[in-house]
Design an enzyme around this catalytic site. Structure first.
Site, PDB file in Angstrom:
ATOM      1  N   ASP A   1      57.835  22.603 -14.717  1.00 17.04           N
ATOM      2  CA  ASP A   1      59.394  21.979 -14.665  1.00 17.04           C
ATOM      3  C   ASP A   1      59.468  20.968 -13.402  1.00 17.04           C
ATOM      4  O   ASP A   1      59.967  20.023 -14.140  1.00 17.04           O
ATOM      5  CB  ASP A   1      60.304  23.291 -14.375  1.00 17.04           C
ATOM      6  CG  ASP A   1      59.732  24.158 -13.086  1.00 17.04           C
ATOM      7  OD1 ASP A   1      58.715  23.888 -12.393  1.00 17.04           O
ATOM      8  OD2 ASP A   1      60.587  24.969 -12.646  1.00 17.04           O
TER       9      ASP A   1
ATOM     10  N   ASP B   1      54.180  35.067  -4.023  1.00 20.41           N
ATOM     11  CA  ASP B   1      53.253  35.703  -4.858  1.00 20.41           C
ATOM     12  C   ASP B   1      52.309  34.388  -5.234  1.00 20.41           C
ATOM     13  O   ASP B   1      52.602  33.392  -5.063  1.00 20.41           O
ATOM     14  CB  ASP B   1      53.753  36.186  -6.038  1.00 20.41           C
ATOM     15  CG  ASP B   1      54.649  35.704  -6.491  1.00 20.41           C
ATOM     16  OD1 ASP B   1      55.813  36.335  -7.087  1.00 20.41           O
ATOM     17  OD2 ASP B   1      54.789  34.322  -6.654  1.00 20.41           O
TER      18      ASP B   1
ATOM     19  N   ASP C   1      50.091  32.562  -7.934  1.00 16.46           N
ATOM     20  CA  ASP C   1      49.848  32.208  -9.475  1.00 16.46           C
ATOM     21  C   ASP C   1      48.497  31.481  -9.638  1.00 16.46           C
ATOM     22  O   ASP C   1      48.310  30.558  -9.066  1.00 16.46           O
ATOM     23  CB  ASP C   1      50.878  31.667 -10.187  1.00 16.46           C
ATOM     24  CG  ASP C   1      52.421  32.370 -10.245  1.00 16.46           C
ATOM     25  OD1 ASP C   1      52.218  33.649 -10.096  1.00 16.46           O
ATOM     26  OD2 ASP C   1      53.340  31.771 -10.012  1.00 16.46           O
TER      27      ASP C   1
HETATM   28  P1  ATP Z   1      59.041  31.329  -6.437  1.00 16.43           P
HETATM   29  O1  ATP Z   1      58.557  31.021  -5.064  1.00 16.43           O
HETATM   30  O2  ATP Z   1      60.508  31.503  -6.461  1.00 16.43           O
HETATM   31  O3  ATP Z   1      58.427  32.315  -7.329  1.00 16.43           O
HETATM   32  P2  ATP Z   1      57.864  29.454  -8.267  1.00 16.43           P
HETATM   33  O4  ATP Z   1      57.447  28.052  -8.170  1.00 16.43           O
HETATM   34  O5  ATP Z   1      56.492  30.560  -8.274  1.00 16.43           O
HETATM   35  O6  ATP Z   1      58.685  30.069  -7.205  1.00 16.43           O
HETATM   36  P3  ATP Z   1      58.065  30.998 -10.914  1.00 16.43           P
HETATM   37  O7  ATP Z   1      59.314  31.255 -11.421  1.00 16.43           O
HETATM   38  O8  ATP Z   1      57.288  32.081 -10.273  1.00 16.43           O
HETATM   39  O9  ATP Z   1      58.387  29.944  -9.729  1.00 16.43           O
HETATM   40  O10 ATP Z   1      57.305  30.244 -11.941  1.00 16.43           O
HETATM   41  C1  ATP Z   1      56.115  29.768 -11.497  1.00 16.43           C
HETATM   42  C2  ATP Z   1      55.669  28.294 -11.995  1.00 16.43           C
HETATM   43  O11 ATP Z   1      55.867  28.241 -13.447  1.00 16.43           O
HETATM   44  C3  ATP Z   1      56.513  27.417 -11.390  1.00 16.43           C
HETATM   45  O12 ATP Z   1      56.169  26.993 -10.177  1.00 16.43           O
HETATM   46  C4  ATP Z   1      56.455  26.291 -12.546  1.00 16.43           C
HETATM   47  O13 ATP Z   1      55.347  25.464 -12.415  1.00 16.43           O
HETATM   48  C5  ATP Z   1      56.517  27.109 -13.912  1.00 16.43           C
HETATM   49  N1  ATP Z   1      57.755  27.421 -14.461  1.00 16.43           N
HETATM   50  C6  ATP Z   1      58.556  28.469 -14.270  1.00 16.43           C
HETATM   51  N2  ATP Z   1      59.539  28.560 -15.234  1.00 16.43           N
HETATM   52  C7  ATP Z   1      59.276  27.501 -15.860  1.00 16.43           C
HETATM   53  C8  ATP Z   1      60.213  26.702 -16.704  1.00 16.43           C
HETATM   54  N3  ATP Z   1      61.393  27.437 -17.289  1.00 16.43           N
HETATM   55  N4  ATP Z   1      59.923  25.717 -17.242  1.00 16.43           N
HETATM   56  C9  ATP Z   1      58.631  24.931 -17.057  1.00 16.43           C
HETATM   57  N5  ATP Z   1      57.802  25.694 -15.931  1.00 16.43           N
HETATM   58  C10 ATP Z   1      58.200  26.686 -15.660  1.00 16.43           C
HETATM   59 MG    MG Z   2      56.197  32.500  -8.282  1.00 16.77          MG
END
Ligand code: ATP
Ligand code: MG
Length: 436
Positions: free
Chosen positions: A137, A52, A54
């Site tokens: 994070d 996805d 963002d």
């Molecule tokens: P995935 O491929 O698993 O979706 P992702 O990096 O997009 O990985 P998400 O959980 O969708 O992970 O979160 C999107 C973004 O938001 C992360 O890349 C990170 O920058 C931020 N983020 C998510 N959770 C947290 C958290 N608990 N604390 C700080 N930043 C966070």
């Molecule tokens: Mg994501």
């Protein structure tokens, strides 16, 4: 802030979804900044296909909502906007600022709230791109791609960690884990997903902060559990969780069992591997099956103990299942739609291990047969002693309706008819130490 120009990275617009490109273009047309951020940038840089996209922007949730008709504001802890483009949903987040500074009231209602332990309860203070980057994070999750000039913005050495293949928390690990203990699970998850190593200071802070995971609501932990084990790399995730001693905060009893019993460990690993294989083959997976495997060693031991005490096998299994589910729910909010089939899979194991051909026909018709049979095979693969009934069921399924196989060696009474001889021990048991 480091700016990495187009010719120094591999991100190409053609790998970015139309929806995300349109959202960013529209935000820019309305005078806002808009960048692709987080997992999508990270995965594109690694040559993968993001699941996805963002978008991060300086527009407030209300401003974003006003720009896109098919959008809605969601969340409380983090308020974000979902913009829908056909079947695609683009998540748009407003830059977050420093929660410990005075809220910037000029940008509307924005606030953060922190508990006495440093846990972030709300985080809706808006800020700049730089502030947003340090609130994320991991360094590799804090890269921003600008679709207008094709540059990548890096404020936290994310690119360097990408090249080092390192999972590194941004800022002081202990502070960041206190703010949100779930970040420790995310560290384990991304180390598994990306096959990166966990940076030394990040890793060192985990044992000091892991206990804070007990403060996390069971519902959020269940959401995280789904991400950990149903993203296609469950087996490696399990490895990471064990390595950093985090599994106990999700499954305290299973953690204990599988660490001391290699057969139990084998079963759980086999269930993870099969989940990963099914996901990569685009086959459906259910959390009920994986949960059944994770908790089986606990159920099995407890049922054994209840039988030792004199309970009939069926009753022992039933109350063991009941107790184990109740106990698991303390930590993880597993919905009933998963606990029910989980218990059926467990209770089915007894029926598969005994019975005659007439009953076997009936069992074959049961809607839980397939899952229970797969589960039985997994147990056998892991080295559990079942009397090789798996082979019986494999053959039996291929027989024409009017033909029967010799009865299964039941090793005890039939399921359902109460007390009597105890079934054979299935595997040698180590006892919990008398004192700790
Ligand atoms: P995935 O491929 O698993 O979706 P992702 O990096 O997009 O990985 P998400 O959980 O969708 O992970 O979160 C999107 C973004 O938001 C992360 O890349 C990170 O920058 C931020 N983020 C998510 N959770 C947290 C958290 N608990 N604390 C700080 N930043 C966070
Ligand atoms: Mg994501």
């Amino acid at each position: 802030m480091k700016v990495i120009p187009r010719d120094q990275h591999c991100i190409s617009r053609k790998n970015i979804s139309d929806g995300a490109l349109k959202v960013m273009a529209q935000l820019r047309r309305n005078g806002h900044q808009a960048y692709l951020v987080g997992g999508a940038v990270r995965d594109l840089l690694l040559g993968g296909h993001p699941k996805d996209f963002d978008v991060a922007t300086d527009a407030t949730p209300e401003e974003v909502h006003a720009i896109f008709r098919s959008s809605r504001i969601i969340g409380r802890r983090f308020r974000i906007v979902h913009v829908r483009f056909g079947r695609e949903v683009i998540e748009v987040t407003t830059f977050r600022g420093h929660h410990d500074s005075e809220p910037d009231t000029s940008r509307g209602k924005s606030q953060s709230h922190q508990s006495d332990q440093g846990l972030l309860l709300r985080d809706n203070v808006f800020g700049t791109l730089e502030e947003d980057a340090v609130r994320r994070d991991l360094t590799v999750n804090a890269l921003y791609y600008d679709a207008a000039n094709f540059a990548v913005y890096d404020h936290v050495h994310g690119m360097q960690d990408m090249l080092r293949r390192s999972v590194c928390i941004i800022g002081d690990p202990e502070v960041r884990f206190r703010e949100d203990p779930v970040r420790m699970l995310r560290v384990a998850r991304f180390a598994a997903k990306l096959e990166f190593t966990v940076e030394a200071e990040t890793a060192a802070a985990i044992p000091r902060c892991a206990h804070l995971l007990r403060e996390i609501p069971a519902a959020r932990l269940f959401d995280e559990f789904l991400k950990l084990f149903f993203s296609g790399y469950a087996e490696r995730t399990l490895q990471q969780l064990l390595e950093h001693d985090l599994l106990r905060y999700l499954f305290p009893d299973s953690d204990y069992e599988i660490r001391q019993d290699s057969v139990a460990m084998g079963l759980v690993q086999a269930a993870m591997r099969s989940t990963d294989q099914r996901i990569s083959a685009d086959k459906p997976v259910t959390p009920a099956f994986l949960l059944a495997a994770l908790l089986w060693p606990v159920v099995d031991r407890l049922a054994d103990q209840l039988r030792d005490r004199g309970d009939p096998p069926v009753a022992a299994m039933h109350s063991a299942a009941q107790q184990v589910v109740t106990s698991a729910l303390q930590t993880l909010a597993i919905p009933r739609r998963f606990t029910m089939p989980m218990r059926e899979i467990w209770e089915f194991q007894l029926r598969l291990q005994r019975g005659n051909s007439r009953k076997a026909r009936e069992l074959l018709q049961n809607r839980r047969f397939r899952a229970a049979y797969d589960f039985l095979l997994l147990r056998e693969q892991a080295g559990e002693e079942t009397g090789d009934v798996g082979a019986f069921w494999t053959d039996f399924q291929t027989l024409p309706e009017n033909q029967n196989l010799p009865m299964i060696d039941t090793g005890g009474e039939e399921a359902g008819d109460g007390a009597g001889s105890r079934p054979r021990r299935r595997r040698p048991r180590k006892r919990r130490p008398a004192t700790s």
